[in-house]
Write an enzyme that holds these catalytic residues in place. Structure first.
Site, short mmCIF file in Angstrom:
data_model
loop_
_atom_site.label_atom_id
_atom_site.label_comp_id
_atom_site.label_asym_id
_atom_site.label_seq_id
_atom_site.Cartn_x
_atom_site.Cartn_y
_atom_site.Cartn_z
N ASP A 25 0.88 2.60 8.95
CA ASP A 25 0.45 1.98 10.22
C ASP A 25 1.50 2.11 11.34
O ASP A 25 1.18 1.92 12.50
CB ASP A 25 0.15 0.49 10.02
CG ASP A 25 -0.90 0.25 8.95
OD1 ASP A 25 -1.68 1.17 8.66
OD2 ASP A 25 -0.92 -0.87 8.39
N THR A 68 5.00 2.17 5.82
CA THR A 68 3.59 1.90 6.08
C THR A 68 3.04 3.05 6.91
O THR A 68 3.73 3.54 7.83
CB THR A 68 3.34 0.57 6.85
OG1 THR A 68 2.00 0.59 7.35
CG2 THR A 68 4.28 0.37 8.03
N GLY A 123 0.84 -1.21 0.00
CA GLY A 123 0.00 0.00 0.00
C GLY A 123 0.87 1.25 0.00
O GLY A 123 1.94 1.27 0.60
N ARG A 183 -4.58 -1.62 10.61
CA ARG A 183 -4.61 -3.09 10.72
C ARG A 183 -4.69 -3.52 12.19
O ARG A 183 -5.56 -3.05 12.89
CB ARG A 183 -3.38 -3.72 10.05
CG ARG A 183 -3.39 -3.61 8.54
CD ARG A 183 -2.40 -4.62 7.96
NE ARG A 183 -1.96 -4.25 6.64
CZ ARG A 183 -2.59 -4.58 5.51
NH1 ARG A 183 -3.68 -5.28 5.55
NH2 ARG A 183 -2.11 -4.19 4.35
N ASP A 227 3.77 0.09 12.21
CA ASP A 227 3.73 -1.13 13.03
C ASP A 227 4.93 -2.05 12.82
O ASP A 227 4.84 -3.25 13.05
CB ASP A 227 2.41 -1.90 12.77
CG ASP A 227 2.28 -2.34 11.32
OD1 ASP A 227 3.11 -1.93 10.48
OD2 ASP A 227 1.35 -3.10 11.02
N ASP A 244 5.75 -4.83 5.65
CA ASP A 244 6.20 -6.14 6.10
C ASP A 244 6.15 -7.20 4.98
O ASP A 244 7.10 -7.96 4.81
CB ASP A 244 5.32 -6.58 7.28
CG ASP A 244 5.94 -7.74 8.02
OD1 ASP A 244 7.12 -7.63 8.40
OD2 ASP A 244 5.26 -8.76 8.20
N ARG A 291 -0.59 -16.25 -8.79
CA ARG A 291 -1.82 -16.98 -9.14
C ARG A 291 -1.86 -17.24 -10.64
O ARG A 291 -1.59 -16.33 -11.43
CB ARG A 291 -3.05 -16.20 -8.71
CG ARG A 291 -3.21 -16.31 -7.22
CD ARG A 291 -4.31 -15.43 -6.69
NE ARG A 291 -4.04 -15.29 -5.26
CZ ARG A 291 -4.94 -15.42 -4.30
NH1 ARG A 291 -6.18 -15.67 -4.60
NH2 ARG A 291 -4.61 -15.29 -3.04
O1 F6P Z 1 -1.12 -1.22 5.76
C1 F6P Z 1 -1.60 0.00 5.30
C2 F6P Z 1 -3.09 -0.03 5.15
O2 F6P Z 1 -3.51 1.26 4.73
C3 F6P Z 1 -3.86 -0.48 6.40
O3 F6P Z 1 -3.93 0.51 7.39
C4 F6P Z 1 -5.17 -0.88 5.80
O4 F6P Z 1 -5.84 -1.84 6.57
C5 F6P Z 1 -4.77 -1.47 4.48
O5 F6P Z 1 -3.50 -0.95 4.16
C6 F6P Z 1 -5.72 -1.18 3.36
O6 F6P Z 1 -5.30 -1.87 2.24
P1 F6P Z 1 -5.93 -1.68 0.79
O7 F6P Z 1 -5.36 -0.42 0.21
O8 F6P Z 1 -5.48 -2.89 0.07
O9 F6P Z 1 -7.41 -1.58 0.98
#
Ligand code: F6P
Length: 367
Positions: free
Chosen positions: A138, A136, A13, A182, A140, A114, A83
């Protein structure tokens, strides 16, 4: 071996600051004896499909302030598990490594979270010369004090809370704001502190609806007829699970969603206030990085290019105690950093009267 060409890719992301890292890698590489930088488009997918973009100072001009990633990204391509159209899965890691050799990439800088860093580590174990840069919103990752993008996301969430406060106060409502993160509550905790939330619900502290209700009632009894609740997307009630849209989003992670809506439904029978919920969603991922994230991204990109040029592969750059350092990639991944419920930040929040949905006891300031 002397390094002539560095490839760089952005995986997973996006986060504000990715472009600033690219800019720093390119500018540092050019100054380290004229190393070439090649951008790989759309993360590991581009390495598989040999889609590249030559990057010079010209291409990265002005990128320090631009959100997103000019290289594109995906969190769906794991070269070890691609896939197939027939629904199977195949390991294409050898193709990725062969393509990198063919393109004469002496090093590949992987900017990712990660998942992407785990892939980088495994490709490194198979002979690809990788350097990792953690990313990220997050925040984290255990290996680094902060990931770039986090503080920009906090700004966005704080601004949202400020706006919600105005309308919550006018209408005497309870406003719930769902934020990303997350399984970690860093965004919720920081935004909640900065945005003066009354309750912060995080994955690390299971909540009880009755405790949230008690906090709202307590405020109402004090004449505060509105409340602001920050709900981390991964927050879960005691004995329950977090709210998911799907358990398999195709990137090795479930997709969270619905935490605030669920709380709104659960709270409704118990309080008189009108309740509204807002899901901040991907607004937290876009936009121009703030100065902290621009600077952090620049420092990390610079150090990553230096590591690549010095042939110090299999390492990840990170921020520790305010200093940019590097650690083995193998140590860095698979170690998620979560909020310590007994830590200083949570304690401070509690001490100034913010609830975490785990205690019905009343605030002494309200007595
Ligand atoms: O890890 C970053 C993040 O933005 C999270 O906070 C969130 O849950 C996830 O990615 C959303 O992912 P996507 O863009 O695939 O919906």
């Amino acid at each position: 071996m002397s390094i002539r060409r560095i490839a760089v890719l952005t995986g997973g992301g996006d986060a504000p600051g990715l472009n600033a890292v690219l800019r720093a890698v390119v500018r540092t590489a050019e100054r380290l004896g004229g190393l070439e930088t090649v951008g790989v488009l759309d993360g590991f997918q581009g390495l598989l499909e040999e889609r590249y973009l030559r990057l010079t100072s010209t291409e990265v001009r002005d990128l320090v302030r631009k959100g997103g990633t000019v290289l594109g990204s995906t969190n769906r391509t794991n070269p070890f598990a691609i896939r197939t159209p027939s629904g199977g899965v195949e390991d294409r890691s050898a193709d990725v490594i062969a393509n990198a050799r063919l393109a004469q990439f002496d090093a590949v800088v992987v900017i990712g979270g990660d998942g992407s860093l785990k892939i980088a580590r495994e490709l490194g174990e198979r002979g690809l010369h990788v350097v990792g840069v953690p990313k990220t919103i997050d925040n984290d990752l255990e290996a680094t004090d902060y990931t770039f993008g986090f503080w920009t996301a906090i700004e966005t969430a704080t601004d949202a809370l400020d706006r919600l406060r105005d309308t919550a106060e006018s209408h005497h409502r309870v406003m719930l704001l769902e934020v990303m993160g997350r399984d970690a509550g860093w965004i919720a905790l920081h935004a909640g502190l900065a945005g003066a939330a009354d309750v912060i619900l995080i994955p690390e502290i299971p909540y009880r609806v009755t405790a949230v209700e008690a906090k709202i009632e307590e405020r109402a009894a004090r004449g505060q007829a509105f409340s602001l609740v920050v709900v981390a997307e991964g927050a879960a009630p005691e004995g329950g699970t977090a709210s998911y849209v799907t358990l398999d989003a195709g990137d090795g992670h479930p997709r969270h969603g619905g935490a605030a809506e669920r709380l709104a439904h659960d709270l409704k029978p118990h309080i008189e206030h009108e309740i509204r919920w807002t899901v901040l969603g991907h607004l937290q991922r876009g936009g121009s990085p703030n100065p902290f994230d621009r600077i952090l991204a620049t420092r990390l990109g610079h150090r990553a290019a230096e590591l690549a040029a010095a042939e110090r592969f299999g390492r990840m750059v990170c921020l520790r105690g305010g200093h940019v350092v590097d650690v083995p990639l193998a140590e860095a991944v698979d170690r998620i950093k979560r909020v310590d419920p007994a830590g200083e930040l949570v304690a401070t929040a509690r001490a100034i009267g913010i609830g975490f949905g785990d205690e019905e006891v009343s605030d002494p300031a309200d007595a």
